[in-house]
Write a protein that holds these residues in place. Sequence first.
Motif, PDB file in Angstrom:
ATOM      1  N   GLY A 151     -10.124   4.982  -4.798  1.00  0.00           N
ATOM      2  CA  GLY A 151      -9.627   3.870  -3.999  1.00  0.00           C
ATOM      3  C   GLY A 151      -9.676   4.004  -2.495  1.00  0.00           C
ATOM      4  O   GLY A 151      -9.104   3.155  -1.792  1.00  0.00           O
ATOM      5  N   THR A 152     -10.368   4.995  -1.960  1.00  0.00           N
ATOM      6  CA  THR A 152     -10.356   5.140  -0.493  1.00  0.00           C
ATOM      7  C   THR A 152     -11.115   4.008   0.198  1.00  0.00           C
ATOM      8  O   THR A 152     -10.675   3.525   1.251  1.00  0.00           O
ATOM      9  CB  THR A 152     -10.936   6.502  -0.078  1.00  0.00           C
ATOM     10  N   ASP A 153     -12.239   3.581  -0.361  1.00  0.00           N
ATOM     11  CA  ASP A 153     -12.946   2.429   0.222  1.00  0.00           C
ATOM     12  C   ASP A 153     -12.134   1.152   0.027  1.00  0.00           C
ATOM     13  O   ASP A 153     -12.123   0.269   0.891  1.00  0.00           O
ATOM     14  CB  ASP A 153     -14.331   2.267  -0.397  1.00  0.00           C
ATOM     15  N   THR A 154     -11.464   1.042  -1.108  1.00  0.00           N
ATOM     16  CA  THR A 154     -10.638  -0.128  -1.389  1.00  0.00           C
ATOM     17  C   THR A 154      -9.501  -0.240  -0.382  1.00  0.00           C
ATOM     18  O   THR A 154      -9.232  -1.320   0.168  1.00  0.00           O
ATOM     19  CB  THR A 154     -10.049  -0.041  -2.811  1.00  0.00           C
ATOM     20  N   ILE A 155      -8.835   0.871  -0.129  1.00  0.00           N
ATOM     21  CA  ILE A 155      -7.762   0.892   0.855  1.00  0.00           C
ATOM     22  C   ILE A 155      -8.306   0.581   2.250  1.00  0.00           C
ATOM     23  O   ILE A 155      -7.660  -0.115   3.051  1.00  0.00           O
ATOM     24  CB  ILE A 155      -7.035   2.246   0.830  1.00  0.00           C
ATOM     25  N   SER A 156      -9.512   1.061   2.542  1.00  0.00           N
ATOM     26  CA  SER A 156     -10.131   0.772   3.836  1.00  0.00           C
ATOM     27  C   SER A 156     -10.313  -0.727   4.032  1.00  0.00           C
ATOM     28  O   SER A 156     -10.029  -1.270   5.109  1.00  0.00           O
ATOM     29  CB  SER A 156     -11.475   1.487   3.948  1.00  0.00           C
ATOM     30  N   LEU A 157     -10.789  -1.410   3.007  1.00  0.00           N
ATOM     31  CA  LEU A 157     -10.978  -2.860   3.084  1.00  0.00           C
ATOM     32  C   LEU A 157      -9.634  -3.570   3.214  1.00  0.00           C
ATOM     33  O   LEU A 157      -9.509  -4.573   3.914  1.00  0.00           O
ATOM     34  CB  LEU A 157     -11.739  -3.346   1.861  1.00  0.00           C
ATOM     35  N   SER A 158      -8.607  -3.031   2.544  1.00  0.00           N
ATOM     36  CA  SER A 158      -7.258  -3.589   2.681  1.00  0.00           C
ATOM     37  C   SER A 158      -6.756  -3.424   4.109  1.00  0.00           C
ATOM     38  O   SER A 158      -6.139  -4.339   4.673  1.00  0.00           O
ATOM     39  CB  SER A 158      -6.318  -2.890   1.697  1.00  0.00           C
ATOM     40  N   ARG A 159      -7.042  -2.278   4.713  1.00  0.00           N
ATOM     41  CA  ARG A 159      -6.620  -2.042   6.099  1.00  0.00           C
ATOM     42  C   ARG A 159      -7.348  -2.952   7.081  1.00  0.00           C
ATOM     43  O   ARG A 159      -6.874  -3.155   8.205  1.00  0.00           O
ATOM     44  CB  ARG A 159      -6.852  -0.568   6.455  1.00  0.00           C
ATOM     45  N   MET A 160      -8.476  -3.493   6.645  1.00  0.00           N
ATOM     46  CA  MET A 160      -9.210  -4.448   7.484  1.00  0.00           C
ATOM     47  C   MET A 160      -8.733  -5.878   7.238  1.00  0.00           C
ATOM     48  O   MET A 160      -9.301  -6.817   7.795  1.00  0.00           O
ATOM     49  CB  MET A 160     -10.709  -4.321   7.203  1.00  0.00           C
ATOM     50  N   GLY A 161      -7.705  -6.045   6.418  1.00  0.00           N
ATOM     51  CA  GLY A 161      -7.071  -7.351   6.275  1.00  0.00           C
ATOM     52  C   GLY A 161      -7.349  -8.092   4.993  1.00  0.00           C
ATOM     53  O   GLY A 161      -6.844  -9.202   4.803  1.00  0.00           O
ATOM     54  N   ALA A 162      -8.148  -7.493   4.072  1.00  0.00           N
ATOM     55  CA  ALA A 162      -8.446  -8.179   2.810  1.00  0.00           C
ATOM     56  C   ALA A 162      -7.331  -7.942   1.790  1.00  0.00           C
ATOM     57  O   ALA A 162      -6.602  -6.942   1.852  1.00  0.00           O
ATOM     58  CB  ALA A 162      -9.777  -7.693   2.249  1.00  0.00           C
ATOM     59  N   LEU A 163      -7.194  -8.862   0.848  1.00  0.00           N
ATOM     60  CA  LEU A 163      -6.250  -8.739  -0.261  1.00  0.00           C
ATOM     61  C   LEU A 163      -7.025  -8.158  -1.435  1.00  0.00           C
ATOM     62  O   LEU A 163      -7.726  -8.866  -2.157  1.00  0.00           O
ATOM     63  CB  LEU A 163      -5.669 -10.109  -0.609  1.00  0.00           C
ATOM     64  N   MET A 164      -6.901  -6.839  -1.651  1.00  0.00           N
ATOM     65  CA  MET A 164      -7.845  -6.124  -2.500  1.00  0.00           C
ATOM     66  C   MET A 164      -7.320  -5.824  -3.905  1.00  0.00           C
ATOM     67  O   MET A 164      -6.146  -5.525  -4.116  1.00  0.00           O
ATOM     68  CB  MET A 164      -8.236  -4.797  -1.846  1.00  0.00           C
ATOM     69  N   THR A 165      -8.276  -5.902  -4.852  1.00  0.00           N
ATOM     70  CA  THR A 165      -8.114  -5.396  -6.213  1.00  0.00           C
ATOM     71  C   THR A 165      -9.224  -4.385  -6.445  1.00  0.00           C
ATOM     72  O   THR A 165     -10.366  -4.602  -6.034  1.00  0.00           O
ATOM     73  CB  THR A 165      -8.220  -6.530  -7.245  1.00  0.00           C
ATOM     74  N   GLY A 166      -8.914  -3.266  -7.091  1.00  0.00           N
ATOM     75  CA  GLY A 166      -9.921  -2.273  -7.437  1.00  0.00           C
ATOM     76  C   GLY A 166     -10.009  -2.106  -8.936  1.00  0.00           C
ATOM     77  O   GLY A 166      -8.984  -2.120  -9.634  1.00  0.00           O
ATOM     78  N   LEU A 167     -11.232  -1.966  -9.446  1.00  0.00           N
ATOM     79  CA  LEU A 167     -11.451  -1.780 -10.884  1.00  0.00           C
ATOM     80  C   LEU A 167     -12.307  -0.552 -11.115  1.00  0.00           C
ATOM     81  O   LEU A 167     -13.321  -0.359 -10.436  1.00  0.00           O
ATOM     82  CB  LEU A 167     -12.123  -3.011 -11.496  1.00  0.00           C
ATOM     83  N   ASP A 168     -11.906   0.288 -12.065  1.00  0.00           N
ATOM     84  CA  ASP A 168     -12.678   1.472 -12.416  1.00  0.00           C
ATOM     85  C   ASP A 168     -12.432   1.818 -13.878  1.00  0.00           C
ATOM     86  O   ASP A 168     -11.352   1.534 -14.419  1.00  0.00           O
ATOM     87  CB  ASP A 168     -12.289   2.660 -11.528  1.00  0.00           C
TER      88      ASP A 168
END
Length: 281
Positions: A68-85
Motif C-alpha cells: 500500500g505505499t503507492d496507494t497511500i502516496s495517491l491518498s496523500r495527493m488528495g485522492a479517495l483511495m481503495t487498494g486491492l490485492d
Amino acid sequence: MSGMSQPDDYLSINRANWDSRVPLHLQGYDLDRFRSDPNFISKVVAFDQPRLPEIRGLRGLHLQCHIGTDTISLSRMGALMTGLDFSPAAIQAARALDAELKAGVTYVQGEVYRALEALSNAKVGAGFDFIYTGIGALCWLPNIRQWASVVRTLFKPGGFLFLREGHPMLWSVGESRPDGVIEILYDYFEGRGIAFEETHSYEGTGEVGAPLSISFNHGLAEIFNALWQEGFEIEVFEEHDSVPWNPLADEFEPVAETGEWRLKENPRRLAASYTLVARLS
C-alpha cells in the motif's frame, strides 16, 4: 534466478510467493520516510507525478496494491483511495500501515480478474474516477484482454487508467552475462508462463519462504489492442530507460535524480519501462 516451464496453478503459487515477501518488504519500501514525513510519497509515484492528471477529490482504485505505499502516496495527493490485492499478508500489512499513518485508504483482498465481485462483497462497489496500476503488476496476469475487460467494469464514465509497468522488452531479457551481453531469452508476446525461483526479493534481507513464481509477458500491441477493444482512448504513452529496481545486476546502475536504475553502457539500447494513460470514452 532461472526460467523453467510453467506449473499448472499460477495463482496459488504467486499468492504464496507474495505472502512470503511481505515480511522482507516491511523492512524497506521507505517506510521510515512515510512515518517521519506526512508529505512523503513513494519514488514510483513521484517519478510519474508530472504525467498524472489531477486526482485531488477523485475516487481511485489501486489494483495489485501490495503493502500500500503507492496507494497511500495517491491518498496523500488528495485522492479517495481503495487498494486491492490478492495476498492476505499484503492486505493485512497495508491495513496496519494505513492505521498507523491515518491515511484513510480502504483495502480489499481479492484477485484482479474477480475485482468487481471482491469490491461488491466488501461493500465498496465500482464507479471509480481513476484506476492506478503500478510497476511490476501486469506480469503476474496471464491474459491482458481479460484484464482490460475487468478494468472497464470498474470505471465511471470518463474515468482514466494510469499504468506504469516494466517494458515487455525488459521482461524478455535474461540474466546478466559475464561478458555484458544482453540476451533475449524469454517470450515477448503473451503466451506461456515462465517459472522463476528467487530466494531473495528486491527489498529487505532474508530469504523468501516460497521462492517459486510464475510470470507472463504482454507485448505493447497486445496491451494497446486490449484497451482499444474495451473503448479506451490512449492519451499518454511514454517509454523510459529506467525501472525502480536493479533487474540485471552489474549491467545496471542507479540514477541519482530519480532513484531508479538503468543500463550503465548506452541505456538507450533498452526500453525498461513505460507510462500509459488511457481514458474510457
